[in-house]
Design an enzyme around this catalytic site. Structure first.
Site, PDB file in Angstrom:
ATOM      1  N   PHE A   1       0.826  -1.216   0.000  1.00 41.61           N
ATOM      2  CA  PHE A   1       0.000   0.000   0.000  1.00 41.61           C
ATOM      3  C   PHE A   1       0.858   1.264   0.000  1.00 41.61           C
ATOM      4  O   PHE A   1       0.693   2.153  -0.853  1.00 41.61           O
ATOM      5  CB  PHE A   1      -0.908  -0.037   1.235  1.00 41.61           C
TER       6      PHE A   1
ATOM      7  N   ARG B   1       8.143  -8.925  -3.261  1.00 42.20           N
ATOM      8  CA  ARG B   1       7.932 -10.338  -2.983  1.00 42.20           C
ATOM      9  C   ARG B   1       7.021 -10.955  -4.044  1.00 42.20           C
ATOM     10  O   ARG B   1       6.995 -12.167  -4.230  1.00 42.20           O
ATOM     11  CB  ARG B   1       7.319 -10.520  -1.589  1.00 42.20           C
TER      12      ARG B   1
ATOM     13  N   ASP C   1      11.634 -14.583   0.451  1.00 46.51           N
ATOM     14  CA  ASP C   1      11.402 -14.536   1.898  1.00 46.51           C
ATOM     15  C   ASP C   1      12.302 -13.478   2.510  1.00 46.51           C
ATOM     16  O   ASP C   1      13.529 -13.614   2.529  1.00 46.51           O
ATOM     17  CB  ASP C   1      11.690 -15.909   2.513  1.00 46.51           C
TER      18      ASP C   1
ATOM     19  N   ALA D   1       8.642  -2.449   4.032  1.00 42.36           N
ATOM     20  CA  ALA D   1       8.188  -3.841   4.159  1.00 42.36           C
ATOM     21  C   ALA D   1       8.146  -4.234   5.631  1.00 42.36           C
ATOM     22  O   ALA D   1       9.038  -3.887   6.406  1.00 42.36           O
ATOM     23  CB  ALA D   1       9.116  -4.774   3.388  1.00 42.36           C
TER      24      ALA D   1
ATOM     25  N   ARG E   1       5.920  -7.052   8.716  1.00 41.00           N
ATOM     26  CA  ARG E   1       4.758  -7.851   9.125  1.00 41.00           C
ATOM     27  C   ARG E   1       3.865  -6.883   9.881  1.00 41.00           C
ATOM     28  O   ARG E   1       4.229  -6.379  10.943  1.00 41.00           O
ATOM     29  CB  ARG E   1       5.156  -9.017  10.028  1.00 41.00           C
TER      30      ARG E   1
ATOM     31  N   TYR F   1       3.419  -6.247  17.857  1.00 42.99           N
ATOM     32  CA  TYR F   1       3.781  -5.434  16.702  1.00 42.99           C
ATOM     33  C   TYR F   1       4.546  -4.183  17.139  1.00 42.99           C
ATOM     34  O   TYR F   1       5.626  -3.879  16.631  1.00 42.99           O
ATOM     35  CB  TYR F   1       2.524  -5.050  15.923  1.00 42.99           C
TER      36      TYR F   1
ATOM     37  N   LYS G   1       8.581  -3.172  16.493  1.00 44.24           N
ATOM     38  CA  LYS G   1       8.994  -1.926  15.827  1.00 44.24           C
ATOM     39  C   LYS G   1       9.970  -1.137  16.698  1.00 44.24           C
ATOM     40  O   LYS G   1      10.944  -0.557  16.191  1.00 44.24           O
ATOM     41  CB  LYS G   1       7.763  -1.084  15.494  1.00 44.24           C
TER      42      LYS G   1
ATOM     43  N   GLY H   1     -25.835   3.579   2.972  1.00 41.73           N
ATOM     44  CA  GLY H   1     -26.803   4.253   3.828  1.00 41.73           C
ATOM     45  C   GLY H   1     -27.132   3.492   5.092  1.00 41.73           C
ATOM     46  O   GLY H   1     -28.218   3.659   5.665  1.00 41.73           O
TER      47      GLY H   1
ATOM     48  N   SER I   1      -3.062  10.896   5.677  1.00 44.67           N
ATOM     49  CA  SER I   1      -3.380  10.449   4.326  1.00 44.67           C
ATOM     50  C   SER I   1      -2.124   9.918   3.659  1.00 44.67           C
ATOM     51  O   SER I   1      -0.991  10.315   3.986  1.00 44.67           O
ATOM     52  CB  SER I   1      -3.954  11.602   3.496  1.00 44.67           C
TER      53      SER I   1
END
Length: 324
Positions: free
Chosen positions: A14, A36, A53, A75, A77, A146, A150, A195, A211
């Site tokens: 993304f 990948r 990998d 990149a 996980r 996670y 990081k 709706g 954004s």
């Protein structure tokens, strides 16, 4: 710092894909994408480096890093709401810590000048109290695997920078939305387009969002700005919004009216906890607000795209697809 060659990981993702497409619009940089899987959406001018990998011990980045000036490592996980791994922290560490530091060490040995690491606001923590905001200089307080992974990657990169001299820039974005967004954000768009009445008409939390366009603009600013070297930045659109304001903004982008019922927030949180959806409730009703004044102070950066314009751009492809 003169930058001619940029290597971007997560090129089929993304953020990574959108960043590469943005950088490829001009002829300022020579671009290499780590992929990948094949990504036909990337311009042909971008050189591909395929890997099976990211966590492989014997992965050799030498050819991809040859004469590269800057690495943008997106990149990862990523955080998932429904975790299936037996040992989530171990899985996050394999990708987000070990693979990151392997790449960074090889980058330093190859003479890369700057390594931009896309971290996460989860390093700061999960939420902020009313009237309080996260800053880039806060003591980290990650809660989930996670966020912990990081933070460990950040600490490893900072240590590597000290020993090798390669500059490291750490970015902690908040929730990112934009063209191609999925998960809960896409679900909200679909609900409002149909709706569907939603019980979120009186949610007065404060959540910072960013954004895709604003995040990319900030990454570009960090590519060669001398003041970005060895700094950590939080990235957002600026002013935080409530869940109610977000939904109304999406409805405006859809050119439709929203049906937001003013249900009591405490009642909805209680129900969510009973049915095992406490984490989802935290995202909907909790606050997570960040201060990005450091970005302007050091780099002269302010978000170029307004919140509503960013929502309009996010929703536009969805509207076009509905017409087909």
């Amino acid at each position: 710092m003169k930058v001619e060659k940029i290597f971007v990981t997560g090129g089929s993702g993304f953020l990574g894909g959108a960043l590469l497409r943005h950088l490829a619009k001009g002829d300022q940089y020579s671009l290499i994408a780590a992929l990948r899987k094949e990504c036909r959406e990337l311009p042909e001018s971008i050189r591909r480096f395929a890997f099976a990998d990211l966590t492989a011990d014997d992965i050799n980045w030498h050819d991809a890093l040859n004469q590269v000036d800057v690495v943008v490592h997106s990149a990862a996980r990523v955080h998932v709401m429904e975790e299936s791994a037996v040992d989530p922290l171990a899985e996050f560490r394999r990708v987000n810590v070990d693979a990151t530091l392997n790449l960074a060490l090889q980058a330093a040995r190859a003479g890369v000048k700057r390594f931009i690491f896309i971290s996460s606001i989860k390093v700061n923590g999960e939420s902020t109290r009313p009237g309080c905001v996260f800053t880039a200089d806060d003591v980290p307080a990650p809660v989930d695997p996670y966020g912990i992974s990081k933070l460990e990657a950040e600490l490893g990169l900072q240590a590597l920078s000290t020993t090798t001299g390669m500059e490291v820039v750490i970015l902690r974005p908040v929730l990112v939305y934009g063209v191609g967004v999925k998960a809960n954000f896409l679900s909200m768009i679909r609900w409002l387009q149909r709706g569907v009445p939603l019980p979120f008409g009186a949610v007065h939390n404060k959540r910072s969002l960013v954004s895709l366009d604003n995040l990319i603009d900030f990454i570009v600013a960090c590519i060669d700005h001398p003041a970005a070297a060895n700094q950590t930045f939080l990235v957002s659109d600026g002013p935080a919004v409530s869940t109610t304001e977000l939904l109304r903004g999406i409805a405006a982008a859809l050119h439709s009216s929203s049906i937001l019922l003013p249900m009591p927030v405490n009642l909805m949180i209680t129900v969510a906890n009973v049915v095992g959806k406490g984490a989802v409730a935290q995202r909907i009703f909790g606050s997570l607000e960040v201060d990005i004044s450091k970005n302007q102070r050091l780099l002269g950066w302010v978000p170029p795209v307004s919140f509503q314009c960013a929502l309009d751009a996010t929703v536009k492809p969805f509207l076009e697809s509905c017409k087909k």
